[in-house]
Scaffold this motif. Sequence first.
Motif, short mmCIF file in Angstrom:
data_model
loop_
_atom_site.label_atom_id
_atom_site.label_comp_id
_atom_site.label_asym_id
_atom_site.label_seq_id
_atom_site.Cartn_x
_atom_site.Cartn_y
_atom_site.Cartn_z
N UNK A 238 0.83 -1.25 0.06
CA UNK A 238 -0.12 -0.03 0.05
C UNK A 238 1.01 1.24 -0.01
N UNK A 239 1.86 1.35 0.79
CA UNK A 239 2.72 2.59 0.88
C UNK A 239 3.53 2.85 -0.38
N UNK A 240 3.47 1.81 -1.60
CA UNK A 240 4.01 2.18 -2.71
C UNK A 240 3.26 2.12 -3.89
N UNK A 241 1.93 2.14 -3.63
CA UNK A 241 0.85 2.17 -4.58
C UNK A 241 0.68 3.61 -5.17
N UNK A 242 0.34 3.81 -6.26
CA UNK A 242 -0.19 5.31 -7.01
C UNK A 242 1.25 5.75 -7.60
N UNK A 243 2.32 5.15 -7.61
CA UNK A 243 3.68 5.57 -7.96
C UNK A 243 4.22 4.83 -9.34
N UNK A 244 3.52 4.04 -9.95
CA UNK A 244 3.92 3.47 -11.24
C UNK A 244 4.51 2.33 -11.01
N UNK A 245 4.82 1.65 -9.84
CA UNK A 245 5.50 0.38 -9.50
C UNK A 245 4.86 -0.94 -10.17
N UNK A 246 3.53 -0.93 -9.88
CA UNK A 246 2.72 -2.04 -10.46
C UNK A 246 2.85 -1.93 -12.18
N UNK A 247 2.89 -0.96 -12.67
CA UNK A 247 2.86 -1.02 -14.27
C UNK A 247 4.35 -1.27 -14.52
N UNK A 248 5.35 -0.80 -13.81
CA UNK A 248 6.95 -1.10 -13.98
C UNK A 248 7.03 -2.66 -13.81
N UNK A 249 6.68 -3.35 -12.86
CA UNK A 249 6.84 -4.66 -12.81
C UNK A 249 6.12 -5.49 -13.91
N UNK A 272 -12.68 -8.26 -8.90
CA UNK A 272 -12.61 -7.39 -7.63
C UNK A 272 -11.32 -6.45 -7.50
N UNK A 273 -10.20 -7.23 -8.23
CA UNK A 273 -8.79 -6.63 -8.36
C UNK A 273 -8.76 -5.49 -9.32
N UNK A 274 -9.61 -4.35 -8.83
CA UNK A 274 -9.68 -3.19 -10.03
C UNK A 274 -8.38 -2.48 -10.44
N UNK A 275 -7.41 -2.33 -9.31
CA UNK A 275 -6.28 -1.58 -9.65
C UNK A 275 -5.20 -2.55 -10.72
N UNK A 276 -5.02 -3.68 -10.21
CA UNK A 276 -4.37 -4.53 -11.05
C UNK A 276 -5.02 -4.89 -12.42
N UNK A 277 -6.45 -4.74 -12.69
CA UNK A 277 -6.87 -5.08 -13.94
C UNK A 277 -6.76 -3.75 -14.66
N UNK A 278 -6.70 -2.70 -14.06
CA UNK A 278 -6.31 -1.47 -14.76
C UNK A 278 -4.86 -1.49 -15.49
N UNK A 279 -3.90 -2.18 -14.76
CA UNK A 279 -2.65 -2.18 -15.08
C UNK A 279 -2.54 -3.13 -16.30
N UNK A 280 -3.11 -4.06 -16.26
CA UNK A 280 -3.21 -5.16 -17.62
C UNK A 280 -3.64 -4.66 -18.53
N UNK A 281 -4.78 -4.00 -18.37
CA UNK A 281 -5.30 -3.44 -19.69
C UNK A 281 -4.43 -2.22 -20.30
N UNK A 282 -3.99 -1.45 -19.61
CA UNK A 282 -3.16 -0.40 -20.06
C UNK A 282 -1.77 -0.84 -20.67
N UNK A 283 -0.97 -1.96 -20.07
CA UNK A 283 -0.21 -2.75 -20.93
C UNK A 283 -0.31 -3.58 -21.84
N UNK A 284 -1.69 -3.66 -22.39
CA UNK A 284 -2.02 -4.24 -23.76
C UNK A 284 -2.44 -5.63 -23.49
N UNK A 285 -2.82 -6.09 -22.18
CA UNK A 285 -3.64 -7.34 -22.18
C UNK A 285 -5.04 -7.22 -22.53
N UNK A 286 -5.54 -8.48 -23.02
CA UNK A 286 -6.97 -8.40 -23.29
C UNK A 286 -7.51 -9.48 -22.58
N UNK A 287 -8.78 -9.58 -21.66
CA UNK A 287 -9.52 -10.43 -21.16
C UNK A 287 -10.12 -11.37 -22.13
N UNK A 288 -9.94 -12.73 -21.76
CA UNK A 288 -10.37 -13.62 -22.95
C UNK A 288 -11.26 -14.59 -22.35
#
Length: 309
Positions: A238-249, A272-288
């Motif tokens: 939580x202390x490192x969220x909102x900083x772009x680390x998830x996208x970087x990983x 329910x993992x809304x923030x993670x899903x946003x990262x996946x979508x932003x980096x080009x993943x598609x839900x199949x």
Amino acid sequence: MLPEAIDERVKVVRHFNRSFTRQIGVLREGLLHSPYTLTEARIMFEIAHREQTTASHLGRELGLDPGYLSRLLTRLEQQALIEKRRSDNDGRQFLLELTDEGKQAAQLLDQRSRDEVAEMLNTLSEQEQQRLLKAMQEIEGILTRSFKFSEPFFLRSHQPGDIGWVAHRHGVLYAREFGWDERFEALVAQIVADFVNNYDPLRDHCWIAEMKGEIVGSVFVVRASESVARLRLLLVEPKARGLGLGTYLVEECIRFARQHGYQKLQLWTNSVLVEARHIYQKTGFKMIEQESHHSFGHDLIGETWELIL
């Protein structure tokens, strides 16, 4: 700052630049023993790793003058390495693509680059490699204006103790944030145990993220088949969220999968993992695929996401 102080610091930076460019060979006439310059190789690399790109996008990405870029693209086109195709969505735009010869050249450059860096790293001890990687990431973080961390961060491979941390923090955070019971922690423990027991450094990888010497995140890539890899266990404290680390990983996972010959990168998550899903979508993943399931004490909707590499 006194003029003499800044002059001395400029000398240090310029000396480092000369030393590093000599070390990695970018000043040789042909980059990586090829007939291409550094800029030409970068252009082919960018085209190879993007589904669609245009000359204007390349110019912004590489910081190249439009006229200079146009001349380079013309040269690559004359050599039958790239071709232009009119966009189906916007007839005014031309998309750049590698020809079959261009793809072979880009793959050769990528492999030679990987081999040269690996050769350089293999001359260093594990401790020296970790120091080098940490220093490089700190330099990149300080100099990149868009870098979002207030402090330098460090990505490294897993070490003893990290695997237990991953299972523990998943259990704690998912219980606190979603109310999932201990069966989720048990599942994570099984996943990381399988990773360690079947670990192949050429096909699998774990990234541990540190800030100020404290672990703040992790992610894994594991082999599913010869052509398919799986992204697993993305976690950001939580202390490192909102900083772009998830996208970087996630971007590190994508780079690894491409460099190691995978054709697809897949992952499984829950709606329910809304923030993670946003990262996946932003980096080009598609839900199949979606399916309802009852797990960890809750009714959930599981999702399979995929990225064609």
